[in-house]
Design a protein around this motif. Structure first.
Motif, PDB file in Angstrom:
ATOM      1  N   GLY A 390      -1.601 -64.636 -19.279  1.00 45.76           N
ATOM      2  CA  GLY A 390      -1.817 -63.655 -20.332  1.00 45.76           C
ATOM      3  C   GLY A 390      -1.022 -62.395 -20.056  1.00 45.76           C
ATOM      4  O   GLY A 390      -0.537 -62.171 -18.958  1.00 45.76           O
ATOM      5  N   ALA A 391      -0.917 -61.540 -21.104  1.00 43.44           N
ATOM      6  CA  ALA A 391      -0.159 -60.296 -20.963  1.00 43.44           C
ATOM      7  C   ALA A 391      -0.989 -59.196 -20.321  1.00 43.44           C
ATOM      8  O   ALA A 391      -0.461 -58.160 -19.916  1.00 43.44           O
ATOM      9  N   SER A 392      -2.297 -59.401 -20.235  1.00 40.50           N
ATOM     10  CA  SER A 392      -3.188 -58.425 -19.598  1.00 40.50           C
ATOM     11  C   SER A 392      -4.275 -59.175 -18.837  1.00 40.50           C
ATOM     12  O   SER A 392      -4.536 -60.353 -19.100  1.00 40.50           O
ATOM     13  N   GLY A 393      -4.889 -58.490 -17.916  1.00 39.00           N
ATOM     14  CA  GLY A 393      -5.925 -59.147 -17.131  1.00 39.00           C
ATOM     15  C   GLY A 393      -6.421 -58.255 -16.007  1.00 39.00           C
ATOM     16  O   GLY A 393      -6.125 -57.053 -15.955  1.00 39.00           O
ATOM     17  N   ARG A 394      -7.189 -58.862 -15.092  1.00 37.50           N
ATOM     18  CA  ARG A 394      -7.758 -58.125 -13.958  1.00 37.50           C
ATOM     19  C   ARG A 394      -7.298 -58.758 -12.656  1.00 37.50           C
ATOM     20  O   ARG A 394      -7.235 -59.980 -12.515  1.00 37.50           O
TER      21      ARG A 394
END
Length: 485
Positions: A390-394
């Motif tokens: 994904g393009a964002s995450g943790r």
């Protein structure tokens, strides 16, 4: 009250609560008084029950006869010249329990001269402790020996005798030099003198290869751990000796493999770079020869694909060279603050703004080579971004201490690792996510570099955040390589 009675009362008071057994006897061995400790040792609940009985009845016949003779000698001597006498005997209590005790016959103080004091010191705990030590010593899977301050062998176990090819009885009493190659004997004597002055539990000869002398005359590589033993008469020292021949052979084989791998990689890289450069030059020349001719889009695309694949092939060669070098342990160490290390790794990993990074560091500073540890963390953080999906995450970076290791964890909430691939992703040229860029060398390189420095890296999926969870066990302290003996 007469002086004699006062002396007697004082003696009784002094001995009543003594931690060892005591009884007062006359020259015939008749007990006139006993304290609680000796009554308990003999299994008699009331010490007064021992009064007017014979002390000899608690001893084996031979020991009883010796005590009788000793009483004759003791009372025949002048009061101020009566000899003390000590003997270790077996005493059988009322319940049939046999104990080992140390008997001591000594004068009673003051005017109480018609009596003697017979002390009973139980040696049962000491005997049990000695038996346990002997059992542990003999059953150790490693060689062990005990030497005195003059470097004579006092005790040796079967494992050590077997390692050096001797019968046990042949080594006891021998000088320790019999197990040392001739060139070590003189300096070893000096080292021992220094160790006797400041004894401590430690590894001998850290940073140097040690060898012992087998009975056949062959030298065998060994590791030796030293410690002191409590002993009242003279200092004793114990050495645990490990025959590391198999390990040395494995290390030699590994070094040869690493050297061959590095040599092969350098040769292969040289032989591969030349044709790649030739192909790249040909593409450049073809484009120049075509000049301003308008090429179809698919031809342009194919030219671009050729250039891209040449770049990837050259990158793979560079990665292979790095992989070969990763098997060599870096010797230079420094004290590293974990927070600085993680900050450095994050800066180099170029984590996109869309990712939230959580840091939880619960550990002290580490003494280690900075570059390989920082590179390993950077690779794992970069991996968490690249294979996230994904393009964002943790991403969560944590550290804790576990035994002698500092444990770094890199978690993400991405798609994780497919079940059954946990070990395969560390193989050379295996890519964790087929749809991503890369040549499959990164994780293999990371594991090889960590292993070379005495650590290990593992992965589990799903991890704490639901994606992959990589864990680095890194030794917190690297053994100091000094000229120790």
């Amino acid at each position: 009250m007469t002086v004699a009675l006062q002396n007697q009362a004082d003696v009784h008071v002094a001995l009543t609560h003594a931690p060892i057994g005591a009884m007062i006897i006359d020259e015939t061995g008749v007990i006139s008084w006993a304290n609680n400790a000796v009554a308990a040792l003999l299994g008699e609940p009331d010490p007064s029950a021992l009064r007017l009985s014979l002390a000899f009845v608690w001893l084996p016949q031979d020991d009883a006869d010796i005590l009788r003779k000793m009483l004759e000698v003791f009372f025949a001597a002048p009061v101020d010249a009566r000899p003390s006498w000590t003997r270790v005997v077996s005493v059988k209590a009322l319940e049939g329990i046999q104990q080992t005790v140390e008997l001591t016959l000594t004068s009673s103080p003051g005017d109480f001269d018609k009596r003697a004091i017979l002390y009973f010191q139980s040696l049962t705990r000491q005997t049990i402790a000695e038996k346990r030590f002997t059992q542990i010593f003999e059953n150790l899977p490693l060689g062990a020996l005990v030497v005195d301050g003059r470097q004579h062998i006092v005790q040796v176990n079967s494992a050590l005798a077997g390692e050096f090819g001797y019968p046990r009885e042949e080594l006891v009493g021998q000088s320790l030099e019999v197990l040392l190659p001739p060139r070590y004997r003189e300096p070893h004597s000096e080292h021992v003198s220094g160790y006797v002055q400041a004894p401590s539990s430690r590894i001998m000869g850290t940073g140097r290869d040690l060898t012992g002398l087998h009975r056949s005359g062959q030298e065998i590589p060994v590791e030796i751990a030293l410690t002191t033993l409590e002993n009242g008469a003279q200092p004793l020292f114990m050495a645990i000796v490990s025959d590391i021949s198999s390990r040395k052979q494995g290390e030699t084989a590994l070094q040869q493999t690493n050297a061959q791998l590095e040599e092969f990689t350098y040769v292969a890289s040289h032989d591969l770079r030349s044709p790649l450069r030739g192909i790249a030059d040909l593409v450049t020349w073809i484009r120049e020869d075509l000049g301003d001719i308008e090429l179809p889009d698919d031809v342009k695309h194919n030219f671009d694909r050729i250039s891209l694949r040449i770049d990837r092939a050259e990158q793979m060669i560079d990665d292979l060279l790095d992989y070969a070098r990763a098997g060599v342990r870096e010797r230079h160490t420094e004290t590293i603050a974990p927070a600085e290390l993680v900050e450095e790794a994050l800066g180099l990993a170029l984590v996109p703004d869309g990712f939230e990074v959580e840091i939880d560091l619960q550990g002290r500073d580490i003494v280690a080579p900075r570059a390989p540890l920082a590179t390993s963390l950077r690779n794992l953080i970069g991996n968490a971004v690249k294979h996230h999906g994904g393009a964002s995450g943790r991403i969560r970076i944590a550290m804790r201490e576990e035994g002698r290791f500092s444990v770094f964890t890199v978690d993400d909430d991405g798609k994780g690792v497919t079940a059954g691939n946990e070990e395969r992703i560390f193989k050379l040229f295996h890519r964790a996510s087929p749809g991503t860029s890369g040549d499959g060398v990164g994780l293999a390189f990371t594991r090889r570099m960590i292993n070379a420095h005495g650590g290990m890296v593992t992965v589990r999926s799903p991890g704490t955040l639901g994606g992959a969870s990589f864990e680095i066990h890194w030794p917190r302290m690297v053994p100091k390589e000094n000229e120790d003996d």
